[in-house]
Design an enzyme around this catalytic site. Structure first.
Site, PDB file in Angstrom:
ATOM      1  N   ASP A 242       0.953  -1.217   0.117  1.00  0.00           N
ATOM      2  CA  ASP A 242      -0.069  -0.131   0.038  1.00  0.00           C
ATOM      3  C   ASP A 242       0.794   1.146   0.022  1.00  0.00           C
ATOM      4  OD1 ASP A 242      -1.596   2.374   0.793  1.00  0.00           O
ATOM      5  OD2 ASP A 242      -2.685   1.114   2.439  1.00  0.00           O
ATOM      6  N   GLY A 294      -8.838   2.512   0.685  1.00  0.00           N
ATOM      7  CA  GLY A 294      -9.741   3.620   0.920  1.00  0.00           C
ATOM      8  C   GLY A 294      -9.063   4.364   2.068  1.00  0.00           C
TER       9      GLY A 294
HETATM   10  O1  SMG Z   1     -11.729   3.795   3.727  1.00  0.00           O
HETATM   11  O2  SMG Z   1     -12.519   1.688   4.561  1.00  0.00           O
HETATM   12  C1  SMG Z   1     -11.830   2.841   4.409  1.00  0.00           C
HETATM   13  C2  SMG Z   1     -10.479   2.485   5.191  1.00  0.00           C
HETATM   14  C3  SMG Z   1      -9.481   1.528   4.879  1.00  0.00           C
HETATM   15  O3  SMG Z   1      -7.949   0.603   6.264  1.00  0.00           O
HETATM   16  C4  SMG Z   1      -8.332   1.293   5.386  1.00  0.00           C
HETATM   17  N1  SMG Z   1      -7.406   2.512   5.185  1.00  0.00           N
HETATM   18  O4  SMG Z   1      -3.757   1.568   5.236  1.00  0.00           O
HETATM   19  O5  SMG Z   1      -5.340   0.887   3.944  1.00  0.00           O
HETATM   20  C5  SMG Z   1      -5.198   1.700   5.124  1.00  0.00           C
HETATM   21  C6  SMG Z   1      -6.131   2.459   5.681  1.00  0.00           C
HETATM   22  C7  SMG Z   1      -5.437   3.689   5.950  1.00  0.00           C
HETATM   23  C8  SMG Z   1      -6.445   4.716   6.338  1.00  0.00           C
HETATM   24  S1  SMG Z   1      -6.446   4.981   7.923  1.00  0.00           S
HETATM   25  C9  SMG Z   1      -7.207   6.290   8.234  1.00  0.00           C
HETATM   26 MG    MG Z   2      -3.160  -0.075   3.801  1.00  0.00          MG
END
Ligand code: SMG
Ligand code: MG
Length: 371
Positions: A242, A294
């Protein structure tokens, strides 16, 4: 058709989350961000900044995004004069190093305006091949294991087709084992560490292999591609990146090094939808599955993410949950979960419209960037 920018506004908002969301780098109680509105001679466009108030997910943060937009990015876009398209703006912003989330919010608002002017949806423009996309859900770190089991049960009852557990040292093997044992082998399950481990934890992480996970997301620091490649030789569970992937070039490098076999594509993290599509293309050409991540987006950011998630290479369920996963009251008509899927917007541009009353309620302040 090309556009001329007439006005740019920022709407700073704070929206309570339905429940606190804890990751290895911190806890969010509400979503604090700004929406960018661009008014052009042909149409108006909207986008949501994905950055958080503090630079903990990545080095970007809201205050920094606003400053670089005002002082660097908007002036460069304006210098294009009347010949403006999202693609030309992306090229004009290229000399500015980094700052992908700031670039993303400007490019996306302009692309929204441009596509609305053409009567084209994000899905049509990007090459979507599905009308609905399967929805996964990201489950934060909890205070206790019983709370985690309750949360996962509730999401599965709602129909989410994949569960992602946030992990960190001290909250990994036990919660994963418990969720696997409680809900059975058929549940699609994966974990996300948000860079919380080091290569010294390789043997420990390999113990996750027992639980038949779809993937381990970003176990090591974002700049440690070599470490991820080493780790991939020790663990059997596929490694997904990611934070490490900022561009299509990063994706090509990570794939070539064997640092990942899956990629989480977040348009904001990579500077916008144009680069996100290129990452999809690189991964697809290499047989590497991708899925749409997300950043707790409201409907304004979720709409175009769903369009991206409908591209052919997005073969794993994304963190593209329904509005109710995040907010009691979304800024747009809510995205609903139907048979584990969320519909891709079909209207022009991002395909969703702000609810003015809700926006007024959650707006902390508004300002204009001079044009
Ligand atoms: O939008 O459902 C969502 C969040 C998904 O876990 C999620 N995001 O590292 O993938 C990730 C995290 C980062 C955002 S944390 C605020
Ligand atoms: Mg992530």
């Amino acid at each position: 058709m090309s556009l001329t920018i007439e006005r740019i506004d920022l709407h700073h908002v704070r929206i309570p989350l339905v429940a606190p969301f804890r990751t290895s780098f911190g806890t969010s109680y509400d979503r604090e961000t700004f929406l960018l509105r661009v008014v052009t001679d042909a149409a108006e466009g909207w986008a949501e900044c994905a950055a958080e108030p503090d630079p903990l997910y990545s080095e970007e943060w809201l205050g920094g995004c606003e400053a670089v937009l005002r002082e660097q990015l908007v002036p460069r876009a304006l210098a294009l004069g009347k010949r403006l398209t999202a693609t030309r703006v992306a090229t004009a912003l290229e000399p500015v190093k980094g700052n992908p989330m700031a670039k993303h919010v400007l490019e996306t608002a302009l692309l929204d305006a441009e596509l609305r002017a053409h009567g084209l949806s994000f899905g049509q423009y990007l090459g979507a091949v599905r009308e609905t996309v399967p929805a996964g859900v990201s489950v934060g770190i909890m205070d206790s294991l019983p709370e985690l089991v309750d949360a996962v049960r509730d999401y599965l009852d709602q129909g989410y087709v994949r569960i992602k557990l946030k992990i960190e040292p001290g909250w990994d093997l036990e919660p994963v084992r418990l969720v696997r044992e409680t809900f059975g082998d058929d549940v699609l399950l994966q974990v996300d560490a948000n860079t919380a481990y080091t290569l010294a934890d390789a043997r420990h992480l390999a113990r996750l292999d027992d639980f038949d996970l779809l993937l381990i997301e970003q176990p090591l620091p974002e700049d440690d591609l070599r470490g991820h490649a080493e780790l991939a030789r020790v663990v059997r569970t596929p490694i997904c990146l990611d934070e490490s992937i900022r561009s299509a070039r990063d994706a090509a490098t990570a794939i070539a090094l064997g640092a990942c076999s899956v990629i989480n594509v977040k348009p904001a993290r990579v500077g916008g939808y144009l680069e996100a599509r290129r990452i999809h293309d690189v991964a697809h050409a290499n047989g590497v599955p991708v899925w749409c991540g997300g950043m707790l987006e409201t409907g304004i950011g979720r709409g175009p993410n769903l369009a991206l998630a409908a591209l052919p290479g997005f073969v794993l369920p994304g963190d593209t949950s329904a509005s109710s996963r995040y907010y009691r009251q979304d800024l747009t008509a809510p995205f609903e979960l139907v048979d584990g899927h969320v519909a891709v917007p079909t209207g022009p541009g991002i395909g969703v419209d702000l609810l003015p009353d809700v926006l007024a309620e959650v707006t902390v302040s508004s300002s204009t960037i001079p044009v």
